[in-house]
Scaffold this motif. Structure first.
Motif, PDB file in Angstrom:
ATOM      1  N   SER A  85       0.829  -1.201   0.000  1.00 55.33           N
ATOM      2  CA  SER A  85       0.000   0.000   0.000  1.00 55.33           C
ATOM      3  C   SER A  85       0.872   1.263   0.000  1.00 55.33           C
ATOM      4  O   SER A  85       0.589   2.228  -0.714  1.00 55.33           O
ATOM      5  N   GLN A  86       1.929   1.240   0.796  1.00 53.42           N
ATOM      6  CA  GLN A  86       2.837   2.393   0.849  1.00 53.42           C
ATOM      7  C   GLN A  86       3.551   2.580  -0.490  1.00 53.42           C
ATOM      8  O   GLN A  86       3.732   3.711  -0.941  1.00 53.42           O
ATOM      9  N   ILE A  87       3.953   1.486  -1.117  1.00 58.25           N
ATOM     10  CA  ILE A  87       4.616   1.580  -2.426  1.00 58.25           C
ATOM     11  C   ILE A  87       3.651   2.175  -3.446  1.00 58.25           C
ATOM     12  O   ILE A  87       4.020   3.049  -4.231  1.00 58.25           O
ATOM     13  N   GLN A  88       2.404   1.706  -3.426  1.00 61.55           N
ATOM     14  CA  GLN A  88       1.394   2.232  -4.345  1.00 61.55           C
ATOM     15  C   GLN A  88       1.173   3.726  -4.096  1.00 61.55           C
ATOM     16  O   GLN A  88       1.089   4.520  -5.036  1.00 61.55           O
ATOM     17  N   ALA A  89       1.102   4.116  -2.819  1.00 60.50           N
ATOM     18  CA  ALA A  89       0.909   5.535  -2.479  1.00 60.50           C
ATOM     19  C   ALA A  89       2.098   6.365  -2.939  1.00 60.50           C
ATOM     20  O   ALA A  89       1.937   7.484  -3.447  1.00 60.50           O
ATOM     21  N   ALA A  90       3.313   5.834  -2.790  1.00 61.10           N
ATOM     22  CA  ALA A  90       4.511   6.560  -3.219  1.00 61.10           C
ATOM     23  C   ALA A  90       4.518   6.726  -4.741  1.00 61.10           C
ATOM     24  O   ALA A  90       4.878   7.793  -5.251  1.00 61.10           O
ATOM     25  N   GLU A  91       4.135   5.679  -5.461  1.00 64.09           N
ATOM     26  CA  GLU A  91       4.088   5.779  -6.929  1.00 64.09           C
ATOM     27  C   GLU A  91       3.049   6.802  -7.367  1.00 64.09           C
ATOM     28  O   GLU A  91       3.295   7.595  -8.278  1.00 64.09           O
ATOM     29  N   THR A  92       1.902   6.788  -6.712  1.00 61.26           N
ATOM     30  CA  THR A  92       0.848   7.762  -7.029  1.00 61.26           C
ATOM     31  C   THR A  92       1.337   9.183  -6.741  1.00 61.26           C
ATOM     32  O   THR A  92       1.126  10.098  -7.550  1.00 61.26           O
ATOM     33  N   ALA A  93       2.003   9.366  -5.604  1.00 59.28           N
ATOM     34  CA  ALA A  93       2.527  10.693  -5.251  1.00 59.28           C
ATOM     35  C   ALA A  93       3.586  11.132  -6.249  1.00 59.28           C
ATOM     36  O   ALA A  93       3.635  12.310  -6.629  1.00 59.28           O
ATOM     37  N   PHE A  94       4.436  10.198  -6.688  1.00 62.80           N
ATOM     38  CA  PHE A  94       5.470  10.533  -7.665  1.00 62.80           C
ATOM     39  C   PHE A  94       4.838  11.006  -8.971  1.00 62.80           C
ATOM     40  O   PHE A  94       5.251  12.016  -9.542  1.00 62.80           O
TER      41      PHE A  94
END
Length: 127
Positions: free
Chosen positions: A42-51
């Motif tokens: 979930s954190q990886i997905q959130a980081a990719e979305t933020a990027f």
């Protein structure tokens, strides 16, 4: 003999309790590990979305900056661009002469040209 048998039964029950607690702890660890993996994903997905969002915002900011630059400093007319190009070409032509003069290896470039022009003018009048 019965005391040994009773002690064996007690130890066997104790062993079963320990194995039962071990199994319960292993299941809890497995569950917690699964939860951590889900949270990490979930954190990886959130980081990719933020990027992606930040990249989009950066492009928008660059576009706005470019738009503001053209408003503040509009492109000069073609005549000015042409004159500017000719000016820099002239600078590049005269640069070696000025370098030699500034290094003390040649006379002042303007004085030499002025003298040559004067000689040419006098020569043309005499003819």
């Amino acid at each position: 003999m019965t005391s040994l048998f009773a002690q064996e039964i007690r130890l066997s029950k104790r062993h079963e309790e320990i194995l039962s607690r071990r199994l319960k702890l292993l299941q809890q660890m497995k569950s917690k590990f699964g939860d951590q993996n889900k949270e990490k994903a979930s954190q990886i997905q959130a980081a990719e979305t933020a990027f992606k969002r930040n990249l989009s915002l950066l492009k928008d900011i660059e576009a706005a900056e470019k738009s503001l630059q053209t408003c503040i400093h509009p492109l000069p007319p073609p005549e000015v661009v042409s004159l500017e190009t000719l000016y820099w070409a002239s600078v590049e032509d005269y640069l070696p002469k000025w370098e030699q003069f500034l290094l003390g290896r040649a006379p002042h470039p303007i004085a030499v040209e002025t003298q040559n022009e004067a000689e040419n003018t006098i020569g043309n009048k005499a003819q």
